[in-house]
Design a protein around this motif. Structure first.
Motif, short mmCIF file in Angstrom:
data_model
loop_
_atom_site.label_atom_id
_atom_site.label_comp_id
_atom_site.label_asym_id
_atom_site.label_seq_id
_atom_site.Cartn_x
_atom_site.Cartn_y
_atom_site.Cartn_z
N GLU A 228 18.18 1.38 20.97
CA GLU A 228 18.86 0.54 21.97
C GLU A 228 20.36 0.80 22.04
OE1 GLU A 228 21.15 -2.93 23.34
OE2 GLU A 228 20.98 -2.20 21.27
N SER A 229 20.97 1.13 20.90
CA SER A 229 22.43 1.29 20.84
C SER A 229 22.93 2.50 21.62
CB SER A 229 22.89 1.40 19.38
OG SER A 229 22.35 2.58 18.78
N ILE A 230 22.05 3.48 21.89
CA ILE A 230 22.48 4.68 22.61
C ILE A 230 21.72 4.88 23.92
CG2 ILE A 230 23.32 5.96 20.59
CD1 ILE A 230 20.58 7.40 20.55
N ASP A 231 20.92 3.91 24.29
CA ASP A 231 20.10 4.03 25.51
C ASP A 231 20.98 4.32 26.73
OD1 ASP A 231 18.32 3.87 27.58
OD2 ASP A 231 17.58 1.88 27.10
N ASP A 232 21.91 3.44 27.01
CA ASP A 232 22.74 3.62 28.21
C ASP A 232 23.61 4.87 28.10
OD1 ASP A 232 23.76 2.52 30.80
OD2 ASP A 232 25.65 2.49 29.69
N LEU A 233 24.09 5.15 26.89
CA LEU A 233 24.96 6.31 26.67
C LEU A 233 24.27 7.61 27.06
CD1 LEU A 233 27.67 7.39 25.47
CD2 LEU A 233 26.49 7.52 23.26
N LEU A 234 22.98 7.74 26.74
CA LEU A 234 22.27 8.99 26.98
C LEU A 234 21.48 9.02 28.28
CD1 LEU A 234 20.80 10.04 23.50
CD2 LEU A 234 23.03 10.53 24.48
N THR A 235 21.15 7.85 28.83
CA THR A 235 20.19 7.85 29.94
C THR A 235 20.72 7.20 31.22
OG1 THR A 235 19.17 5.72 29.36
CG2 THR A 235 18.32 7.69 28.25
N HIS A 236 21.97 6.76 31.26
CA HIS A 236 22.44 5.99 32.42
C HIS A 236 22.38 6.79 33.72
CE1 HIS A 236 26.15 8.16 31.39
NE2 HIS A 236 26.50 7.99 32.65
N ASP A 237 22.46 8.11 33.64
CA ASP A 237 22.44 8.92 34.86
C ASP A 237 21.12 9.69 35.02
OD1 ASP A 237 22.88 10.58 32.73
OD2 ASP A 237 24.44 11.79 33.69
N LEU A 238 20.10 9.33 34.23
CA LEU A 238 18.81 10.01 34.32
C LEU A 238 17.85 9.25 35.23
CD1 LEU A 238 18.12 11.13 30.65
CD2 LEU A 238 19.09 12.47 32.51
#
Length: 464
Positions: A228-238
């Motif tokens: 959860e801590s890196i979800d938006d960091l890695l996937t926000h533009d996917l």
């Protein structure tokens, strides 16, 4: 490129944990397997007992005759840890042999199978081993190439059933040297994307970019299970990717009512609809999260929840990952591979929660000059959780010394009640001068060679 055209496989660095898993695969396939490594270890001895011919001197004359006489039928596999001036590597390259990195071979081995890949700067080995164990307990056809020796199977290659088109392959997606970009998984777990290997990447942003690139390589009909801590960091533009997130306390899948019984954790797992009560067979707060990720991944490929719960209870862990070496009446000794500040903090906090009244003595060997330089402050902070620290010299691995970089740049900022700088030669004497209750060896170098001597000393001094 087709691997089935080769009858002879020659490994440069066969004793590496990832290399040896591949070596075991090829010998089980009935191929001739040879190898070089710098030193003999328990692992190379095991490989030799399994039928592999291995030598330990870098010399062209030591290359097996079968390799020299059958160039077209020989595949050379090497690890990036092999030095640039390696004589055998130079000879094989000059003479036109087919030479591939370990990561390239792993990509070729997995490309025709549904693959579950576990990525993250830490947590890969335990999580992928949990996945492999769950699949084996479920009697699924599977092959797992692991980065550690599983306690359940005493190997880093775990197999079940005949290898067919519907065999599942479990692999660690290693970010070092961007190796994981050779993989195109059906299901991927990403445990974290903390800064590491900055000698390769330069900065944390480049690490993040590589993890984003890895996530983009997941099969379009596949699944991503991400912390959860890196979800938006890695996937926000996917777009067009099926994903869920998890963590200890929040996300699509999370734990609640975590309790410890005899050092092992039980918890309620939310996310599958009905709450699932999980009993872990291994200790460590961080392993609660690893278990959640493994449960979700295996459920994605059709394993039922009852089997997942059964397997997590019977999973015995991985060698050198929170491994209990001695559980005596007077002293406890644990060994762990942790070599990054985040890993060390998680390990030591778990130990202290399990044994709050015992003095914690930690023996730490830093791994790599670059990692020590880049994370000196973080190492000092995490190691300060110890009541007593024995700090060893840096294990260089593939690196040459860096001026001004040694263990003292960590040592000076450690705030433990007692701290001792020691070499390999004086470690045992330093330990003998202390009163020990809870002992931990920590590091990714050759600190494991001290595990049995320390166990012997503790047994004779405290348990005799």
């Amino acid at each position: 490129m087709r691997l089935d055209k080769y009858d002879i496989i020659y490994f440069l660095g066969i004793g590496g944990i990832g290399m040896s898993a591949q070596a075991r695969w090829f010998i089980k396939k009935g191929l001739h397997v040879f190898g070089y490594d710098k030193t003999s270890t328990a692992l190379t001895e095991a490989l030799q007992a399994e039928g592999m011919q291995i030598h330990f001197n870098d010399a062209v004359d030591a290359i097996p005759a079968l390799v020299k006489e059958n160039k077209e039928k020989t595949l050379i596999i090497y690890t990036p840890a092999i030095p640039k001036d390696h004589a055998e590597h130079a000879y094989l390259k000059e003479n036109g042999y087919t030479i591939l990195k370990r990561s390239e071979v792993l990509g070729l081995l997995t490309k025709n199978y549904k693959t579950i890949a576990v990525a993250g700067t830490h947590g890969k080995t335990t999580t992928s081993s949990m996945v492999a164990h769950i699949l084996k307990v479920a009697d699924r056809k599977m092959v797992a190439f692991l980065g550690g020796i599983t306690t359940n199977y005493e190997s880093n290659l775990v197999m079940n059933g005949e290898v067919t088109d519907d065999t599942l392959v479990v692999v660690e997606a290693d970010e070092f040297d961007r190796s994981f970009l050779k993989l195109f998984p059906e299901v991927a777990i990403v445990t974290n994307a903390d800064p590491d290997h900055l000698d390769i990447y330069g900065d944390h942003e480049s690490v993040i970019t590589s993890f984003k690139d890895f996530v983009k390589q997941i099969n379009k009909k596949g699944s991503l299970i991400i912390h959860e801590s890196i979800d938006d960091l890695l996937t926000h533009d996917l777009k067009d990717i099926a994903k869920v997130n998890y963590s200890m306390s929040r996300g699509d899948f999370f734990a609640e009512h975590i309790t410890s019984k005899g050092g092992f954790f039980e918890f309620d797992l939310h996310g599958f609809g009905k709450v699932q009560h999980i009993s872990l067979g291994i200790p460590g707060f961080h392993n609660v999260e690893n278990a959640i990720a493994a449960a979700v991944a295996t459920h994605k490929v059709g394993v039922d929840l009852a089997t997942i719960k059964q397997a997590l209870t019977s999973f015995k862990g991985v060698k050198r990952r929170f491994e209990f070496i001695l559980k005596g009446s007077n002293v406890t000794f644990v060994d762990d591979y942790a070599h990054h500040p985040t890993e060390i903090e998680a390990f030591l906090r778990s130990l202290k929660s399990m044994y709050p009244r015992k003095k914690l003595s930690v023996i730490f060997q830093p791994h790599l000059f670059t990692r020590t330089r880049d994370f000196a402050k973080g190492f000092a902070e995490s190691l300060s959780l110890a009541d007593e620290l024995f700090l060893m010299d840096i294990y260089p691995a593939r690196e040459l010394p860096i001026e001004g970089v040694d263990s003292n740049i960590i040592f000076k900022d450690v705030t433990s009640k007692k701290k001792v700088r020691c070499s390999k030669e004086d470690l045992m004497a330093a330990l003998g001068d202390s009163t020990l209750e809870l002992v931990a060896t920590v590091g990714a170098g050759d600190i494991d060679t001290f595990v049995q001597p320390i166990k012997k000393m503790l047994t004779e001094k405290y348990e005799a």
